[in-house]
Design an enzyme around this catalytic site. Structure first.
Site, PDB file in Angstrom:
ATOM      1  N   ASP A 293      16.488 -42.995  -5.113  1.00  0.00           N
ATOM      2  CA  ASP A 293      17.194 -41.712  -4.339  1.00  0.00           C
ATOM      3  C   ASP A 293      17.895 -41.892  -3.389  1.00  0.00           C
ATOM      4  O   ASP A 293      17.633 -42.871  -2.511  1.00  0.00           O
ATOM      5  CB  ASP A 293      15.985 -40.713  -4.273  1.00  0.00           C
ATOM      6  CG  ASP A 293      15.075 -40.400  -5.307  1.00  0.00           C
ATOM      7  OD1 ASP A 293      15.626 -40.320  -6.351  1.00  0.00           O
ATOM      8  OD2 ASP A 293      13.703 -40.230  -5.117  1.00  0.00           O
TER       9      ASP A 293
ATOM     10  N   ASP B  42      18.444 -36.808 -11.505  1.00  0.00           N
ATOM     11  CA  ASP B  42      17.890 -35.546 -10.991  1.00  0.00           C
ATOM     12  C   ASP B  42      18.748 -34.485 -10.948  1.00  0.00           C
ATOM     13  O   ASP B  42      18.408 -33.251 -11.423  1.00  0.00           O
ATOM     14  CB  ASP B  42      17.186 -35.646  -9.443  1.00  0.00           C
ATOM     15  CG  ASP B  42      16.026 -36.676  -9.376  1.00  0.00           C
ATOM     16  OD1 ASP B  42      15.269 -37.006 -10.419  1.00  0.00           O
ATOM     17  OD2 ASP B  42      16.011 -37.189  -8.302  1.00  0.00           O
TER      18      ASP B  42
END
Length: 219
Positions: free
Chosen positions: A149, A183
């Site tokens: 991330d 995401d």
């Protein structure tokens, strides 16, 4: 939207997602960050669990490794289910809005699955160092990779007023989660389904009613 266009969209999302993750992994050490704007940072973290960094071992009496394996297997099954949903939707020539949303959800889910399944095999660790792609000393094994991330939007940094029950005096940050392109694709797909629900899942009631009225009129 046909299967070819859907696959092109999925491939584009996966390409951007994986290029961004590989770049971050091979240019940043863990928790290293770069300020793009005051409200947007590139901040490298790794997520070995589910959404928001949660782990199955936090809720069940199992080890972290067992929880990670169960989660990865569940993700693989879920991706297979989403693919069947997408294929069936295209085969039935359902609305483009629905196909677009499912394509984005599938691409995002597949992007994170690649991390979970493969990254432990092809990267070494990022703790205090920049990782090497196709390392001779990988940090994990098959199914035990960590999701990369890097997108962080701390747009608001404030403190709750003292008069607010329980939260008074505590720091408040919006938006707190760190996420990635995969995401974003999943969230966009779900958002399309919520916002354009009637387009994605059109009701045939009005159409059937019109046909019945026409038949009655003819009679």
């Amino acid at each position: 939207m046909n299967l070819k266009k859907s696959l092109l969209l999925i491939a584009a999302v996966l390409l951007v997602d994986q290029i961004s993750k590989i770049y971050i992994k091979t240019h940043f050490s863990l928790q290293e960050s770069v300020d793009v704007f005051s409200w947007f940072k590139i901040y490298f973290i790794e997520n070995s669990g589910a959404a928001w960094g949660a782990k199955l071992s936090d809720f069940l009496p199992i080890s972290d490794s067992a929880g990670k394996l169960i989660l990865t297997v569940f993700r693989l099954i879920a991706v297979g289910g989403i693919w069947y949903w997408l294929y069936d939707t295209i085969r039935k020539k359902l609305p483009t809005t629905l196909i677009l949303a499912i394509s984005l959800i599938f691409a995002g889910a597949l992007g994170n699955i690649i991390d979970s399944v493969c990254y432990g095999l092809i990267f070494n660790h990022s703790n205090g160092q920049v990782a090497t792609l196709f390392s001779n000393d990988p940090y994990g094994t098959l199914f035990y990779g960590k999701v990369v991330d890097m997108l962080y939007f701390p747009m608001v940094n404030a403190t709750w007023p003292d008069w607010v029950p329980y939260f008074g005096g505590l720091s408040f940050r919006f938006f707190e989660p760190v996420f990635n392109i995969a995401d974003t694709a999943i969230s966009t797909g779900v958002g399309i389904l919520l916002v354009f629900n009637k387009r994605a899942f059109p009701q045939d009631d009005d159409h059937d009613l019109t046909e019945n009225l026409n038949e009655v009129t003819k009679d």
